[in-house]
Every structure is written in structure tokens, then in C-alpha cells.
Design a protein around this motif. Sequence first.
Motif, PDB file in Angstrom:
ATOM      1  N   UNK A  34      36.200  39.875  26.463  1.00 12.73           N
ATOM      2  CA  UNK A  34      36.088  38.458  26.803  1.00 12.73           C
ATOM      3  C   UNK A  34      37.193  37.848  26.322  1.00 12.73           C
ATOM      4  N   UNK A  35      37.725  36.697  27.028  1.00 11.09           N
ATOM      5  CA  UNK A  35      38.932  36.091  26.808  1.00 11.09           C
ATOM      6  C   UNK A  35      38.743  34.410  26.729  1.00 11.09           C
ATOM      7  N   UNK A  60      35.946  21.626  32.032  1.00  8.54           N
ATOM      8  CA  UNK A  60      36.146  22.273  30.936  1.00  8.54           C
ATOM      9  C   UNK A  60      35.947  21.407  29.864  1.00  8.54           C
ATOM     10  N   UNK A  61      36.082  19.950  30.033  1.00  6.97           N
ATOM     11  CA  UNK A  61      35.726  18.974  29.114  1.00  6.97           C
ATOM     12  C   UNK A  61      33.951  19.061  29.038  1.00  6.97           C
ATOM     13  N   UNK A  62      33.317  19.268  30.082  1.00 12.84           N
ATOM     14  CA  UNK A  62      31.911  19.419  29.892  1.00 12.84           C
ATOM     15  C   UNK A  62      31.568  20.622  29.180  1.00 12.84           C
ATOM     16  N   UNK A  63      32.368  21.775  29.116  1.00 10.44           N
ATOM     17  CA  UNK A  63      32.132  22.985  28.741  1.00 10.44           C
ATOM     18  C   UNK A  63      32.450  23.007  26.915  1.00 10.44           C
ATOM     19  N   UNK A  64      32.808  21.830  26.514  1.00  9.70           N
ATOM     20  CA  UNK A  64      33.222  21.665  25.332  1.00  9.70           C
ATOM     21  C   UNK A  64      34.601  22.054  24.925  1.00  9.70           C
ATOM     22  N   UNK A  65      35.501  21.994  26.054  1.00  7.93           N
ATOM     23  CA  UNK A  65      36.964  22.347  25.909  1.00  7.93           C
ATOM     24  C   UNK A  65      37.413  23.869  25.882  1.00  7.93           C
ATOM     25  N   UNK A  66      36.486  24.722  26.087  1.00  9.82           N
ATOM     26  CA  UNK A  66      36.702  26.152  26.033  1.00  9.82           C
ATOM     27  C   UNK A  66      36.082  27.030  27.352  1.00  9.82           C
ATOM     28  N   UNK A  67      36.691  27.767  27.857  1.00  4.10           N
ATOM     29  CA  UNK A  67      36.180  28.688  28.922  1.00  4.10           C
ATOM     30  C   UNK A  67      36.452  30.037  28.443  1.00  4.10           C
ATOM     31  N   UNK A  68      35.340  30.834  28.518  1.00  6.17           N
ATOM     32  CA  UNK A  68      35.216  32.224  28.132  1.00  6.17           C
ATOM     33  C   UNK A  68      35.339  33.005  29.369  1.00  6.17           C
ATOM     34  N   UNK A  69      36.318  33.816  29.433  1.00  5.80           N
ATOM     35  CA  UNK A  69      36.464  34.631  30.725  1.00  5.80           C
ATOM     36  C   UNK A  69      36.170  36.108  30.494  1.00  5.80           C
ATOM     37  N   UNK A  82      46.426  52.729  40.125  1.00 10.33           N
ATOM     38  CA  UNK A  82      46.372  51.331  40.851  1.00 10.33           C
ATOM     39  C   UNK A  82      45.251  50.620  39.728  1.00 10.33           C
ATOM     40  N   UNK A  83      45.648  49.446  39.118  1.00  8.69           N
ATOM     41  CA  UNK A  83      45.007  48.771  38.281  1.00  8.69           C
ATOM     42  C   UNK A  83      45.138  47.306  38.503  1.00  8.69           C
ATOM     43  N   UNK A  84      44.078  46.560  37.994  1.00  3.64           N
ATOM     44  CA  UNK A  84      44.009  45.373  38.071  1.00  3.64           C
ATOM     45  C   UNK A  84      42.973  44.369  37.181  1.00  3.64           C
ATOM     46  N   UNK A  85      42.954  43.138  36.985  1.00  2.00           N
ATOM     47  CA  UNK A  85      41.874  42.448  36.461  1.00  2.00           C
ATOM     48  C   UNK A  85      41.173  41.877  37.549  1.00  2.00           C
ATOM     49  N   UNK A  86      39.703  41.891  37.264  1.00  2.00           N
ATOM     50  CA  UNK A  86      39.158  40.668  37.876  1.00  2.00           C
ATOM     51  C   UNK A  86      38.263  39.649  36.935  1.00  2.00           C
ATOM     52  N   UNK A  87      38.610  38.269  37.273  1.00  2.00           N
ATOM     53  CA  UNK A  87      38.391  37.389  36.436  1.00  2.00           C
ATOM     54  C   UNK A  87      36.931  36.940  36.657  1.00  2.00           C
ATOM     55  N   UNK A  88      36.082  37.075  35.692  1.00  2.00           N
ATOM     56  CA  UNK A  88      34.845  36.335  35.834  1.00  2.00           C
ATOM     57  C   UNK A  88      34.532  35.542  34.440  1.00  2.00           C
ATOM     58  N   UNK A  89      33.288  34.961  34.321  1.00  2.00           N
ATOM     59  CA  UNK A  89      33.097  34.181  33.409  1.00  2.00           C
ATOM     60  C   UNK A  89      31.778  34.644  32.397  1.00  2.00           C
ATOM     61  N   UNK A  90      31.987  34.770  31.202  1.00  2.00           N
ATOM     62  CA  UNK A  90      31.122  35.272  30.282  1.00  2.00           C
ATOM     63  C   UNK A  90      29.688  34.630  30.387  1.00  2.00           C
ATOM     64  N   UNK A  91      29.814  33.013  30.809  1.00  2.00           N
ATOM     65  CA  UNK A  91      28.625  32.505  30.632  1.00  2.00           C
ATOM     66  C   UNK A  91      28.264  32.220  32.167  1.00  2.00           C
ATOM     67  N   UNK A  92      27.105  32.494  32.799  1.00  2.00           N
ATOM     68  CA  UNK A  92      26.781  32.239  33.931  1.00  2.00           C
ATOM     69  C   UNK A  92      26.829  30.899  34.503  1.00  2.00           C
ATOM     70  N   UNK A  93      26.526  30.056  33.603  1.00  2.00           N
ATOM     71  CA  UNK A  93      26.385  28.451  34.073  1.00  2.00           C
ATOM     72  C   UNK A  93      27.945  28.026  34.187  1.00  2.00           C
TER      73      UNK A  93
END
Length: 244
Positions: free
Chosen positions: A184-185, A221-230, A128-139
Motif C-alpha cells: 500500500x502506498x 482528494x479533498x473529499x477523501x480527506x487529503x490522502x489517496x492510498x494506492x 519484464x516487470x512493472x507496476x499496476x496502480x489500483x486503489x486500496x479503497x474501492x470507493x
Amino acid sequence: MDVFGAVAEQYEHARPGYPPEITEAILAYHGGTPTSVVEVAAGTGKGTEVLVPLGAPLTCVEPDPRMAARLAERFPDVHIEVTTFERWSPPAGGAGVLACALAWHWLDPATRNAYARRALAPGGTLAVFGHRYDYADAAQRDAVRAALRSVDRTARERPVDWFHRDIVEHGQFDDVRREVFRRELPLDKERYLALMRTFGPYLARTPEQQRRGIAALDRLVDDFGGTVVLDLRTTLVLGRADAR
């Protein structure tokens, strides 16, 4: 689980795949190439991608005909049964490996472990496997969670690696092991919003809640500069169906 059929194409393009190390880990745990593999709730084949290289005959069980159709296009050599896990009949003698990718929570909690155990041959492997999506940046994480809570305060996240605890506590399998892979994605706004539109909690909300949620994330995402790092955490849980 039929909420995903309407977005089968988007699901296929937006969802990240699984690391090839999962194939290697299953082979090492099982002790070589299995006699057969069954994948439960295969969807469009994200998990199938790492199960085909196991080198065994593969059956995919998928209840949604729209997802199954996309799966058949991608993997014409795979046998597909369009039914639920609970209604599916295991092969005589059981499967060598029974796998489930990011769908364990869609199976009946009261029966999934026992059904999986009965579907396996003696000495067979549960994977059994799966992803958990979190954010590299805590903010970024905090901002996204706050934005989504403003749209719907009822949303809840499952504990990290919850299915490992579920499999251990039900006691159907021996030698239960857990392996974790992380990467990191980085995603631009278009890819990030496309991914968010494929999640069950989004699809289960009203059209108005969906619109408000996506609009809030678009601004963020605009506030983040256009990129989200998961921070993409992929957990693999393995267990053995010893003869009893």
C-alpha cells in the motif's frame, strides 16, 4: 515513448521504485550473477535501481535523450545507448539478462518477443516487470474512474499482468514464471497529482483535458480527506532463452 522526456525530472521524483526482492528473484532464477545485463527503455532509471545490484556490467537502451541524460546523472557507471530497442544491436554472443521495466507496451507487439529472444545468450534470462496502480479503497477507485471517464470516455486499462500472457502466448521463452509483490502506498494530494501527471494517458491528452482531469482529481482528494492510498501491484515475469 518520447512523451516522457518533457517530464523527466518529475517522472524521477513522482514514480515509486521497485521492491528489492526483484533483484533477488532474478538472481535466483538465473542461477547467480549474469555475465551482462541489458535494460530496454530504461527511462530515468527506476528499473535500473534493482538491476545494478545484480553485479554485472549493465547497458541501458533509452530512445529519449532527455530521459537518457537524467539516467546518466544517476548512474554514471552504466553504459547508455540512446536508441530504440528495434534499432539497437545486441552484444556479440547475447546478453545474460534482458530486462524491461514498465515499458513492454511501448515496444512493437509484433516483434518484441522475438527481438528479446535474439538479444539473449543461450540460457539467458528475460525479466519484464512493472507496476499496476489500483486503489486500496474501492470507493476511491470508483470515484477516480468515474471522474476520469467524465473527461475522456476513450481511456482503457490493460488487463492485469497482460505482459505475462503476451510472453507466454508468443512462445519464445521457456520456463516462464510470474511473481507478484504488493504494498500500500499512501499519497498526499501533491504527490498523487504529481504522479498522475507522469502517466502516458495523461500526457497524450489535450491541454484542456489535462486541466479538467487534474481539477477533478484535486477535488476528489479533498473529499477523501487529503490522502489517496494506492494498492501498488508489481509483477515480475521471468523467462529463459534455451538453446534451440
